[in-house]
Scaffold this motif. Structure first.
Motif, PDB file in Angstrom:
ATOM      1  N   SER A  48     -44.369  13.047  28.089  1.00 38.65           N
ATOM      2  CA  SER A  48     -45.070  11.764  28.024  1.00 38.65           C
ATOM      3  C   SER A  48     -44.689  10.935  26.811  1.00 38.65           C
ATOM      4  O   SER A  48     -45.214   9.832  26.632  1.00 38.65           O
ATOM      5  CB  SER A  48     -46.583  12.011  27.989  1.00 38.65           C
ATOM      6  OG  SER A  48     -46.964  12.602  26.751  1.00 38.65           O
ATOM      7  N   LYS A  87     -46.315  13.995  43.177  1.00 40.45           N
ATOM      8  CA  LYS A  87     -46.756  12.960  42.260  1.00 40.45           C
ATOM      9  C   LYS A  87     -46.957  13.552  40.873  1.00 40.45           C
ATOM     10  O   LYS A  87     -47.344  14.704  40.743  1.00 40.45           O
ATOM     11  CB  LYS A  87     -48.050  12.304  42.750  1.00 40.45           C
ATOM     12  CG  LYS A  87     -47.896  11.508  44.024  1.00 40.45           C
ATOM     13  CD  LYS A  87     -49.207  10.835  44.396  1.00 40.45           C
ATOM     14  CE  LYS A  87     -49.048   9.995  45.650  1.00 40.45           C
ATOM     15  NZ  LYS A  87     -50.319   9.307  46.027  1.00 40.45           N
ATOM     16  N   LYS A  88     -46.686  12.759  39.856  1.00 38.99           N
ATOM     17  CA  LYS A  88     -46.885  13.220  38.487  1.00 38.99           C
ATOM     18  C   LYS A  88     -48.378  13.370  38.202  1.00 38.99           C
ATOM     19  O   LYS A  88     -49.199  12.647  38.739  1.00 38.99           O
ATOM     20  CB  LYS A  88     -46.266  12.222  37.504  1.00 38.99           C
ATOM     21  CG  LYS A  88     -44.742  12.190  37.569  1.00 38.99           C
ATOM     22  CD  LYS A  88     -44.190  11.242  36.551  1.00 38.99           C
ATOM     23  CE  LYS A  88     -44.525   9.812  36.917  1.00 38.99           C
ATOM     24  NZ  LYS A  88     -43.906   8.829  36.017  1.00 38.99           N
ATOM     25  N   ASN A 104     -41.542   5.367  39.630  1.00 37.49           N
ATOM     26  CA  ASN A 104     -42.978   5.141  39.509  1.00 37.49           C
ATOM     27  C   ASN A 104     -43.676   6.483  39.272  1.00 37.49           C
ATOM     28  O   ASN A 104     -43.365   7.167  38.316  1.00 37.49           O
ATOM     29  CB  ASN A 104     -43.511   4.398  40.725  1.00 37.49           C
ATOM     30  CG  ASN A 104     -42.863   3.025  40.879  1.00 37.49           C
ATOM     31  OD1 ASN A 104     -42.566   2.365  39.891  1.00 37.49           O
ATOM     32  ND2 ASN A 104     -42.632   2.606  42.113  1.00 37.49           N
ATOM     33  N   ASN A 105     -44.570   6.898  40.162  1.00 37.27           N
ATOM     34  CA  ASN A 105     -45.235   8.196  39.964  1.00 37.27           C
ATOM     35  C   ASN A 105     -44.764   9.260  40.949  1.00 37.27           C
ATOM     36  O   ASN A 105     -45.396  10.306  41.098  1.00 37.27           O
ATOM     37  CB  ASN A 105     -46.754   8.027  40.071  1.00 37.27           C
ATOM     38  CG  ASN A 105     -47.199   7.676  41.484  1.00 37.27           C
ATOM     39  OD1 ASN A 105     -46.447   7.058  42.227  1.00 37.27           O
ATOM     40  ND2 ASN A 105     -48.419   8.056  41.835  1.00 37.27           N
ATOM     41  N   ASP A 120     -41.635   8.852  29.645  1.00 38.13           N
ATOM     42  CA  ASP A 120     -41.839   9.289  31.032  1.00 38.13           C
ATOM     43  C   ASP A 120     -40.570   9.971  31.526  1.00 38.13           C
ATOM     44  O   ASP A 120     -39.755   9.370  32.213  1.00 38.13           O
ATOM     45  CB  ASP A 120     -42.175   8.077  31.894  1.00 38.13           C
ATOM     46  CG  ASP A 120     -42.766   8.466  33.245  1.00 38.13           C
ATOM     47  OD1 ASP A 120     -42.806   9.675  33.553  1.00 38.13           O
ATOM     48  OD2 ASP A 120     -43.176   7.557  33.987  1.00 38.13           O
ATOM     49  N   HIS A 170     -42.959  17.568  32.590  1.00 38.40           N
ATOM     50  CA  HIS A 170     -43.066  16.134  32.307  1.00 38.40           C
ATOM     51  C   HIS A 170     -43.290  15.925  30.816  1.00 38.40           C
ATOM     52  O   HIS A 170     -44.131  16.586  30.200  1.00 38.40           O
ATOM     53  CB  HIS A 170     -44.225  15.509  33.082  1.00 38.40           C
ATOM     54  CG  HIS A 170     -44.415  14.053  32.792  1.00 38.40           C
ATOM     55  ND1 HIS A 170     -45.469  13.577  32.034  1.00 38.40           N
ATOM     56  CD2 HIS A 170     -43.664  12.973  33.137  1.00 38.40           C
ATOM     57  CE1 HIS A 170     -45.374  12.264  31.944  1.00 38.40           C
ATOM     58  NE2 HIS A 170     -44.290  11.872  32.596  1.00 38.40           N
TER      59      HIS A 170
END
Length: 205
Positions: free
Chosen positions: A156, A204-205, A180-181, A142, A154
């Motif tokens: 993953s 937000k992601k 967090n997100n 992340d 981003h």
């Protein structure tokens, strides 16, 4: 208890003394502009990277308030390599004492146990160009990178996603943070050199 880095290889440490006497300069061994700093979760190791036009790019490690120059080279500054660190070093980040992530102008590399001669390239040019100015994350699966042209990317742990809908020419994100997100990025929207605007992005992601 924090560290700051800046131009001409400057590093300083503050030990929290309210009198201001708690500042100590740390000799870096370089006069290259230092652009990012990050430490291991336990604070035992602190890494610093630097880059400057027409000069070598550098990577340093700080422990016990002493800096060690781990990398100081002009090699591969203008040639992309999967097997070697390449491009200018722009950001460092980690959530571990064993791994270090180095964001360069070409890729995000993962280095194990400071073995900088055997990095693992994580993007490898697989899809849309990733952002290459600042890297921050929560875990190895992340990680957010921010950069030029308003790019935000981003990782993953398996794949990359670049949020091209946020991109805009002449917009640059200088830094980012993630929890967090929620992702926050800060930077500049260039207009004409006089009426430029500071920008803050929260998404937000």
């Amino acid at each position: 208890d924090f560290y700051v880095v800046g131009n001409n290889g400057n590093i300083a440490h503050y030990d929290g003394s309210p009198s201001g006497a708690g500042w100590e300069k740390i000799e870096s061994g370089t006069d290259v502009n230092l652009v990012d700093i990050w430490g291991s979760p336990n604070g035992e190791k602190i890494w610093v990277c630097g880059t400057e036009d027409f000069m070598a790019t550098v990577l340093l490690k700080i422990s016990n308030n002493e800096a060690e120059l781990l990398y100081n080279s002009r090699d591969n500054l203008f040639s992309y390599s999967f097997n070697n660190l390449s491009g200018n070093f722009r950001s460092v980040w980690t959530d571990s004492k064993n791994f270090l992530y180095i964001l360069t102008s070409y890729d995000l590399y993962r280095v194990f146990d400071e073995n900088i001669r055997e990095p693992k390239a994580l993007w490898r040019g697989r899809n849309n160009q990733i952002a290459t100015r600042r890297a921050r994350g929560i875990s190895k699966n992340d990680i957010i990178t921010a950069g030029y042209s308003g790019l935000l990317s981003h990782y993953s742990g398996v794949s990359w996603k670049t949020y091209t809908e946020l991109s805009k020419i002449f917009k640059t994100y200088y830094s980012t943070s993630v929890k967090n997100n929620i992702v926050v990025a800060v930077g500049q929207d260039y207009v004409n050199g006089i009426e430029d605007k500071a920008i803050i992005l929260i998404t937000k992601k």
